[in-house]
Design an enzyme around this catalytic site. Structure first.
Site, PDB file in Angstrom:
ATOM      1  N   ARG A  64       0.818  -1.216   0.000  1.00 40.91           N
ATOM      2  CA  ARG A  64       0.000   0.000   0.000  1.00 40.91           C
ATOM      3  C   ARG A  64       0.857   1.274   0.000  1.00 40.91           C
ATOM      4  NH1 ARG A  64      -5.605   0.575   1.708  1.00 40.91           N
ATOM      5  NH2 ARG A  64      -6.017   2.784   1.493  1.00 40.91           N
ATOM      6  N   ARG A  90     -10.274   5.927  -1.385  1.00 38.35           N
ATOM      7  CA  ARG A  90      -9.085   5.324  -0.767  1.00 38.35           C
ATOM      8  C   ARG A  90      -8.561   6.240   0.320  1.00 38.35           C
ATOM      9  NH1 ARG A  90      -8.689   0.138  -2.551  1.00 38.35           N
ATOM     10  NH2 ARG A  90      -9.079   0.092  -4.768  1.00 38.35           N
ATOM     11  N   ILE A  91      -8.081   5.629   1.369  1.00 32.81           N
ATOM     12  CA  ILE A  91      -7.416   6.387   2.419  1.00 32.81           C
ATOM     13  C   ILE A  91      -5.971   6.604   1.980  1.00 32.81           C
ATOM     14  CG2 ILE A  91      -6.778   6.395   4.865  1.00 32.81           C
ATOM     15  CD1 ILE A  91      -9.823   6.285   4.213  1.00 32.81           C
ATOM     16  N   ASN A 106     -11.708  17.182   0.858  1.00 34.34           N
ATOM     17  CA  ASN A 106     -12.583  16.031   0.636  1.00 34.34           C
ATOM     18  C   ASN A 106     -14.039  16.457   0.776  1.00 34.34           C
ATOM     19  OD1 ASN A 106     -13.334  13.239   0.352  1.00 34.34           O
ATOM     20  ND2 ASN A 106     -13.657  13.159   2.561  1.00 34.34           N
ATOM     21  N   THR A 107     -14.887  15.776   0.044  1.00 28.39           N
ATOM     22  CA  THR A 107     -16.319  15.993   0.208  1.00 28.39           C
ATOM     23  C   THR A 107     -16.954  14.677   0.630  1.00 28.39           C
ATOM     24  OG1 THR A 107     -18.349  16.482  -1.006  1.00 28.39           O
ATOM     25  CG2 THR A 107     -16.452  15.928  -2.335  1.00 28.39           C
ATOM     26  N   HIS A 108     -17.901  14.778   1.581  1.00 30.82           N
ATOM     27  CA  HIS A 108     -18.477  13.564   2.173  1.00 30.82           C
ATOM     28  C   HIS A 108     -19.993  13.723   2.324  1.00 30.82           C
ATOM     29  CE1 HIS A 108     -18.593   9.868   4.443  1.00 30.82           C
ATOM     30  NE2 HIS A 108     -19.337  10.477   5.348  1.00 30.82           N
ATOM     31  N   ALA A 141      -5.072  12.173   7.397  1.00 29.04           N
ATOM     32  CA  ALA A 141      -4.857  10.762   7.029  1.00 29.04           C
ATOM     33  C   ALA A 141      -5.904   9.820   7.620  1.00 29.04           C
ATOM     34  CB  ALA A 141      -3.454  10.325   7.447  1.00 29.04           C
TER      35      ALA A 141
HETATM   36  C1  GAR Z   1     -20.125  11.737  -3.154  1.00 30.91           C
HETATM   37  O1  GAR Z   1     -21.381  11.813  -2.536  1.00 30.91           O
HETATM   38  C2  GAR Z   1     -19.009  11.875  -2.137  1.00 30.91           C
HETATM   39  O2  GAR Z   1     -19.335  12.670  -1.068  1.00 30.91           O
HETATM   40  C3  GAR Z   1     -18.853  10.440  -1.677  1.00 30.91           C
HETATM   41  O3  GAR Z   1     -18.918   9.703  -2.852  1.00 30.91           O
HETATM   42  C4  GAR Z   1     -19.845  10.351  -3.733  1.00 30.91           C
HETATM   43  C5  GAR Z   1     -19.188  10.430  -5.083  1.00 30.91           C
HETATM   44  O4  GAR Z   1     -20.111  10.818  -6.044  1.00 30.91           O
HETATM   45  N1  GAR Z   1     -17.609  10.281  -0.967  1.00 30.91           N
HETATM   46  C6  GAR Z   1     -17.485   9.545   0.127  1.00 30.91           C
HETATM   47  O5  GAR Z   1     -18.382   8.827   0.560  1.00 30.91           O
HETATM   48  C7  GAR Z   1     -16.143   9.637   0.822  1.00 30.91           C
HETATM   49  N2  GAR Z   1     -16.192   9.008   2.072  1.00 30.91           N
HETATM   50  P1  GAR Z   1     -19.622  11.225  -7.512  1.00 30.91           P
HETATM   51  O6  GAR Z   1     -18.553  10.240  -7.935  1.00 30.91           O
HETATM   52  O7  GAR Z   1     -20.851  11.107  -8.351  1.00 30.91           O
HETATM   53  O8  GAR Z   1     -19.091  12.649  -7.420  1.00 30.91           O
END
Ligand code: GAR
Length: 195
Positions: A64, A90-91, A106-108, A141
């Site tokens: 990794r 990925r982390i 990051n967006t969550h 991280a």
């Molecule tokens: C998004 O909702 C993002 O927040 C999430 O994956 C989706 C990607 O959508 N990310 C996570 O869950 C990170 N932990 P997309 O590929 O259609 O932009």
């Protein structure tokens, strides 16, 4: 502001960024879009829009840390001001974070610190929360951890499925992401102490 975007999947948030840049709503340069696995729709979207793309395939590395190092080097080669994890599942390790301290965003799809991980929407629904939402944050991280830049709330409706709820969250997520990137591009990336 030069950004590199990392994706693992559909790339609908990435598409929102591409569209906002195309119409001049967002003044930044997308230096490249990269993925950790082949065949992502996100990379296809980027290529269709004429952006450079790259792959640092997680499965090509037995260790990794070697994948992390290769990803760090590839991203750094574009000299980005900001690295955006847009559905990048990925982390990354300290080596990556240390190379982009305070600049890895990051967006969550949940109101962090609640429901981190790969199934933020499913977990919030299963818990039975009435309000969930999305978070844009400076990533460290950990798993979806780090200083929060912006959040938006989304009501959970009776009869919501993971898909229906995620779609409504993504509407807010796209708006939040564009707003945050606009702020970063005009005001600069908040400076964090170097580790
Ligand atoms: C998004 O909702 C993002 O927040 C999430 O994956 C989706 C990607 O959508 N990310 C996570 O869950 C990170 N932990 P997309 O590929 O259609 O932009």
């Amino acid at each position: 502001m030069r950004i590199v975007v990392l994706v693992s999947g559909t790339g609908s948030n990435l598409q929102a960024v591409i569209d906002a840049v195309a119409v001049g709503d967002l003044k930044l340069e997308i230096a490249a879009v990269g993925a950790d696995r082949p065949g992502t729709y996100g990379v296809e979207r980027a290529a269709a829009a004429g952006y450079e793309t790259f792959l640092v395939n997680f499965r090509d590395y037995a260790v990794r840390a070697d994948w992390n190092r290769a990803l760090t080097e590839k991203v750094a080669s574009y000299a980005p001001d900001v690295v955006l994890s847009s559905g990048f599942m990925r982390i990354v390790d300290e080596h990556f974070i240390d190379s982009f301290v305070g600049r890895y965003i990051n967006t969550h799809p949940a109101l962090l610190p609640s429901f981190p991980g790969a199934h933020g929407v499913r977990d919030a629904l299963a818990y039975g929360v009435k309000i969930t939402g999305c978070t844009v944050h400076i990533a460290d991280a950990g798993v979806d951890t780090g200083p929060i830049l912006a959040q938006a709330a989304v009501e959970v409706l009776d009869g919501d499925t993971e898909e229906s709820l995620h779609e409504r969250i993504k509407v807010q997520e796209r708006r939040l992401l564009i707003e945050t990137l606009r702020q970063l591009s005009t005001m600069g990336v908040p400076s964090l102490p170097q580790r």
